[in-house]
Design a protein around this motif. Structure first.
Motif, mmCIF file in Angstrom:
data_model
loop_
_atom_site.group_PDB
_atom_site.id
_atom_site.type_symbol
_atom_site.label_atom_id
_atom_site.label_comp_id
_atom_site.label_asym_id
_atom_site.label_seq_id
_atom_site.Cartn_x
_atom_site.Cartn_y
_atom_site.Cartn_z
ATOM 1 N N MET A 319 -0.023 -7.620 21.267
ATOM 2 C CA MET A 319 -1.103 -6.695 20.899
ATOM 3 C C MET A 319 -2.245 -7.431 20.217
ATOM 4 S SD MET A 319 -1.429 -3.432 21.469
ATOM 5 C CE MET A 319 -3.148 -2.941 21.593
ATOM 6 N N ARG A 320 -1.937 -8.408 19.392
ATOM 7 C CA ARG A 320 -3.008 -9.188 18.764
ATOM 8 C C ARG A 320 -3.825 -9.928 19.812
ATOM 9 N NH1 ARG A 320 1.094 -10.181 14.849
ATOM 10 N NH2 ARG A 320 1.654 -12.147 15.875
ATOM 11 N N ALA A 321 -3.157 -10.429 20.841
ATOM 12 C CA ALA A 321 -3.869 -11.121 21.920
ATOM 13 C C ALA A 321 -4.772 -10.154 22.685
ATOM 14 C CB ALA A 321 -2.866 -11.786 22.866
ATOM 15 N N ILE A 322 -4.267 -8.949 22.951
ATOM 16 C CA ILE A 322 -5.077 -7.940 23.640
ATOM 17 C C ILE A 322 -6.329 -7.628 22.830
ATOM 18 C CG2 ILE A 322 -5.147 -5.501 24.310
ATOM 19 C CD1 ILE A 322 -2.137 -5.758 24.987
ATOM 20 N N GLU A 323 -6.166 -7.389 21.546
ATOM 21 C CA GLU A 323 -7.306 -7.021 20.697
ATOM 22 C C GLU A 323 -8.300 -8.169 20.569
ATOM 23 O OE1 GLU A 323 -5.263 -5.727 17.197
ATOM 24 O OE2 GLU A 323 -5.179 -3.639 17.884
ATOM 25 N N ALA A 324 -7.802 -9.395 20.535
ATOM 26 C CA ALA A 324 -8.703 -10.543 20.474
ATOM 27 C C ALA A 324 -9.557 -10.627 21.738
ATOM 28 C CB ALA A 324 -7.904 -11.828 20.293
ATOM 29 N N VAL A 325 -8.959 -10.323 22.871
ATOM 30 C CA VAL A 325 -9.676 -10.421 24.144
ATOM 31 C C VAL A 325 -10.647 -9.258 24.323
ATOM 32 C CG1 VAL A 325 -9.374 -10.347 26.649
ATOM 33 C CG2 VAL A 325 -7.954 -11.866 25.261
ATOM 34 N N THR A 326 -10.234 -8.032 23.974
ATOM 35 C CA THR A 326 -11.166 -6.904 24.120
ATOM 36 C C THR A 326 -12.349 -7.040 23.157
ATOM 37 O OG1 THR A 326 -9.946 -5.483 22.556
ATOM 38 C CG2 THR A 326 -9.371 -5.332 24.911
ATOM 39 N N SER A 327 -12.166 -7.786 22.079
ATOM 40 C CA SER A 327 -13.262 -7.989 21.121
ATOM 41 C C SER A 327 -14.397 -8.820 21.705
ATOM 42 C CB SER A 327 -12.742 -8.676 19.851
ATOM 43 O OG SER A 327 -11.812 -7.859 19.179
ATOM 44 N N ASP A 328 -14.122 -9.517 22.790
ATOM 45 C CA ASP A 328 -15.112 -10.405 23.406
ATOM 46 C C ASP A 328 -15.734 -9.711 24.620
ATOM 47 O OD1 ASP A 328 -16.550 -12.374 24.668
ATOM 48 O OD2 ASP A 328 -14.957 -13.887 24.611
ATOM 49 N N PRO A 329 -17.000 -9.265 24.534
ATOM 50 C CA PRO A 329 -17.621 -8.546 25.661
ATOM 51 C C PRO A 329 -17.660 -9.345 26.956
ATOM 52 C CG PRO A 329 -18.927 -8.311 23.661
ATOM 53 C CD PRO A 329 -17.886 -9.350 23.370
ATOM 54 N N SER A 330 -17.646 -10.671 26.865
ATOM 55 C CA SER A 330 -17.673 -11.479 28.081
ATOM 56 C C SER A 330 -16.367 -11.367 28.862
ATOM 57 C CB SER A 330 -17.954 -12.939 27.742
ATOM 58 O OG SER A 330 -16.831 -13.544 27.105
ATOM 59 N N LEU A 331 -15.339 -10.788 28.231
ATOM 60 C CA LEU A 331 -14.046 -10.623 28.893
ATOM 61 C C LEU A 331 -13.771 -9.163 29.252
ATOM 62 C CD1 LEU A 331 -11.975 -13.144 26.753
ATOM 63 C CD2 LEU A 331 -12.639 -13.395 29.157
ATOM 64 N N HIS A 332 -14.821 -8.362 29.326
ATOM 65 C CA HIS A 332 -14.680 -6.975 29.750
ATOM 66 C C HIS A 332 -14.813 -6.883 31.273
ATOM 67 C CE1 HIS A 332 -15.907 -5.017 25.644
ATOM 68 N NE2 HIS A 332 -14.823 -5.783 25.567
ATOM 69 N N THR A 333 -13.906 -6.146 31.891
ATOM 70 C CA THR A 333 -13.991 -5.895 33.327
ATOM 71 C C THR A 333 -15.017 -4.785 33.608
ATOM 72 O OG1 THR A 333 -12.033 -4.505 33.006
ATOM 73 C CG2 THR A 333 -11.684 -6.699 33.944
ATOM 74 N N GLY A 334 -15.252 -4.512 34.883
ATOM 75 C CA GLY A 334 -16.307 -3.590 35.284
ATOM 76 C C GLY A 334 -16.181 -2.202 34.706
ATOM 77 N N ASP A 335 -14.964 -1.694 34.552
ATOM 78 C CA ASP A 335 -14.782 -0.349 34.004
ATOM 79 C C ASP A 335 -15.250 -0.244 32.565
ATOM 80 O OD1 ASP A 335 -12.448 -2.103 33.694
ATOM 81 O OD2 ASP A 335 -11.578 -0.452 32.563
ATOM 82 N N LEU A 336 -15.359 -1.392 31.888
ATOM 83 C CA LEU A 336 -15.847 -1.433 30.509
ATOM 84 C C LEU A 336 -17.289 -1.914 30.428
ATOM 85 C CD1 LEU A 336 -12.671 -2.961 28.791
ATOM 86 C CD2 LEU A 336 -13.389 -0.558 28.811
ATOM 87 N N GLY A 337 -17.937 -2.016 31.576
ATOM 88 C CA GLY A 337 -19.324 -2.431 31.610
ATOM 89 C C GLY A 337 -19.552 -3.924 31.690
ATOM 90 N N GLY A 338 -18.486 -4.685 31.934
ATOM 91 C CA GLY A 338 -18.606 -6.141 32.004
ATOM 92 C C GLY A 338 -18.447 -6.682 33.404
ATOM 93 N N HIS A 339 -18.253 -8.004 33.483
ATOM 94 C CA HIS A 339 -18.165 -8.668 34.788
ATOM 95 C C HIS A 339 -16.934 -9.573 34.897
ATOM 96 C CE1 HIS A 339 -22.227 -7.292 35.703
ATOM 97 N NE2 HIS A 339 -22.577 -7.673 34.484
ATOM 98 N N ALA A 340 -16.031 -9.495 33.959
ATOM 99 C CA ALA A 340 -14.852 -10.366 33.983
ATOM 100 C C ALA A 340 -13.890 -9.940 35.087
ATOM 101 C CB ALA A 340 -14.141 -10.335 32.638
ATOM 102 N N THR A 341 -13.111 -10.893 35.567
ATOM 103 C CA THR A 341 -12.127 -10.629 36.606
ATOM 104 C C THR A 341 -10.749 -10.406 35.995
ATOM 105 O OG1 THR A 341 -11.548 -12.954 36.887
ATOM 106 C CG2 THR A 341 -13.417 -12.116 38.187
ATOM 107 N N THR A 342 -9.852 -9.898 36.816
ATOM 108 C CA THR A 342 -8.468 -9.722 36.379
ATOM 109 C C THR A 342 -7.894 -11.046 35.906
ATOM 110 O OG1 THR A 342 -8.256 -8.031 38.116
ATOM 111 C CG2 THR A 342 -6.220 -8.818 37.082
ATOM 112 N N ALA A 343 -8.142 -12.099 36.663
ATOM 113 C CA ALA A 343 -7.585 -13.415 36.326
ATOM 114 C C ALA A 343 -8.156 -13.938 35.019
ATOM 115 C CB ALA A 343 -7.859 -14.398 37.460
ATOM 116 N N GLN A 344 -9.448 -13.737 34.774
ATOM 117 C CA GLN A 344 -10.053 -14.224 33.541
ATOM 118 C C GLN A 344 -9.478 -13.524 32.313
ATOM 119 O OE1 GLN A 344 -14.142 -13.484 34.639
ATOM 120 N NE2 GLN A 344 -14.518 -15.619 35.216
ATOM 121 N N VAL A 345 -9.312 -12.227 32.404
ATOM 122 C CA VAL A 345 -8.736 -11.485 31.280
ATOM 123 C C VAL A 345 -7.292 -11.913 31.054
ATOM 124 C CG1 VAL A 345 -8.135 -9.191 30.417
ATOM 125 C CG2 VAL A 345 -10.286 -9.540 31.651
#
Length: 359
Positions: A319-345
């Motif tokens: 869960m800490r890893a998930i929250e660290a990643v969602t905190s970074d907008p560059s790691l948001h996928t399209g549904d969250l308004g970003g451009h990151a890929t499944t593999a990058q996340v």
């Protein structure tokens, strides 16, 4: 070292992308710890299996899953097949076959997520929705007659039993009791459904007497949708019927930012059978194979799986890893308004698990 046997059932659509991502996270977790090991078995059941065998899963499928410690599931649904075939032939067959009567869906606004409720702080939206998962509107009781004729008729019966209602309400009150606010909202529609839902209300009053330290109230399902939007801070733990909670939990996920981040646990609380964990986003064929699926809902489902297995420290690590990643907008996928890929996340979450100081 503890070893857990995990069944992987990607199912259909983007399930085939997010379940392998979930396996990567579990493998990273095992590499980061000396006390955990996972043994995986992949099952190719779903719509493609149906096209080959005329069933969504083999007749002995439940027996092949029975000895597993948990099931990580992707999605069921294919535009080339009727929805009732894909759902009843796979997901519901497992849920009902293993009496996974408690469906649990936590909802909160993760760090870095831009949720639709602009005036809502993350502390105001921290819910757990408990869904009755074995009967009610999805009991499968009913039928059709005179198909194709003007006099055709179809009936679906919402079947509720005293034991089924008692056990889900008792589970929900117990879950509410374990949370800091000790608060439960019981969702109903007894003003219109005057038989089964009146019984639901009566049993709620009976079960509430067993939990005197839990504050509880009752809300009609239509009013509940408005309360979730207008007064999110008045809610904590919520319990509803199979259909009502199915709808409300999708609304909850959308209010928290995206269906792509929402997890689910299908639990047999008595632990007679393996429980099943899945994201709620569905098969999403429109983005299948493009590497755009958000795997966060699957990763959060992994957290719930670890908690169910009693591995709370490992669950918090993920869960800490998930929250660290969602905190970074560059790691948001399209549904969250970003451009990151499944593999990058996925890579970012795995890196954080292995090296918490890095992203």
């Amino acid at each position: 070292m503890k070893t857990y046997a995990i069944a992987l059932i990607p199912g259909d659509g983007i399930g085939k992308e997010v379940v392998p991502a979930g396996r990567q996270v579990l493998e990273a977790l095992a590499r980061s710890r000396s006390d955990l090991h996972f043994e995986f078995e992949h099952f190719d059941w779903g719509a493609d299996y149906y096209r080959r065998h005329a069933v969504m899963m083999p007749h002995d499928g439940l027996d092949r899953l029975r000895a597993k410690d948990a099931i990580l599931f992707g999605s069921a649904g294919d535009p080339g097949l009727p929805d009732h075939i894909t759902l009843w032939g796979l997901r519901l067959r497992i849920c009902q076959g293993f009496d996974q009567y408690a469906n649990v869906r936590p909802t909160r606004i993760l760090p870095g997520i831009d949720a639709p409720l602009k005036r809502c702080s993350p502390e105001d939206l921290d819910w757990v929705i408990v869904r009755e998962n074995s009967e009610g509107e999805y009991s499968g009781v009913g039928g059709r007659v005179h198909q194709g004729h003007p006099i055709e008729a179809a009936v679906d019966v919402s079947m509720m039993t005293r034991v089924g209602v008692q056990r889900i309400l008792r589970f929900a009150f117990g879950l509410a009791q374990s949370r800091p606010r000790k608060q439960l909202t019981v969702v109903t529609k007894s003003n219109a459904q005057r038989h089964a839902m009146v019984m639901w209300d009566e049993i709620a009053h009976e079960v509430a007497e067993e939990f005197p330290d839990v504050r509880w109230d009752k809300e009609l399902v239509d009013a509940m949708t408005a309360r979730m939007v207008n007064k999110p801070d008045t809610l904590d733990t919520i319990v509803a019927t199979n259909l009502h909670a199915d709808i409300l939990s999708d609304l909850a996920a959308a209010l928290a930012g995206s269906l792509g981040i929402a997890p689910t646990a299908n639990l047999d609380p008595q632990r007679r059978y393996p429980s099943m964990f899945e994201p709620i986003h569905g098969s999403a064929f429109d983005i299948m194979g493009k590497g755009l699926a958000n795997p966060i809902g699957t990763f959060w489902s992994v957290v719930m799986m670890l908690e169910h297995l009693g591995e709370n420290e490992a669950a918090q690590q993920v869960m800490r890893a998930i929250e660290a990643v969602t905190s970074d907008p560059s790691l948001h996928t399209g549904d969250l308004g970003g451009h990151a890929t499944t593999a990058q996340v996925t890579d970012a979450v795995c890196r954080f698990i292995l090296e918490p100081g890095r992203r």
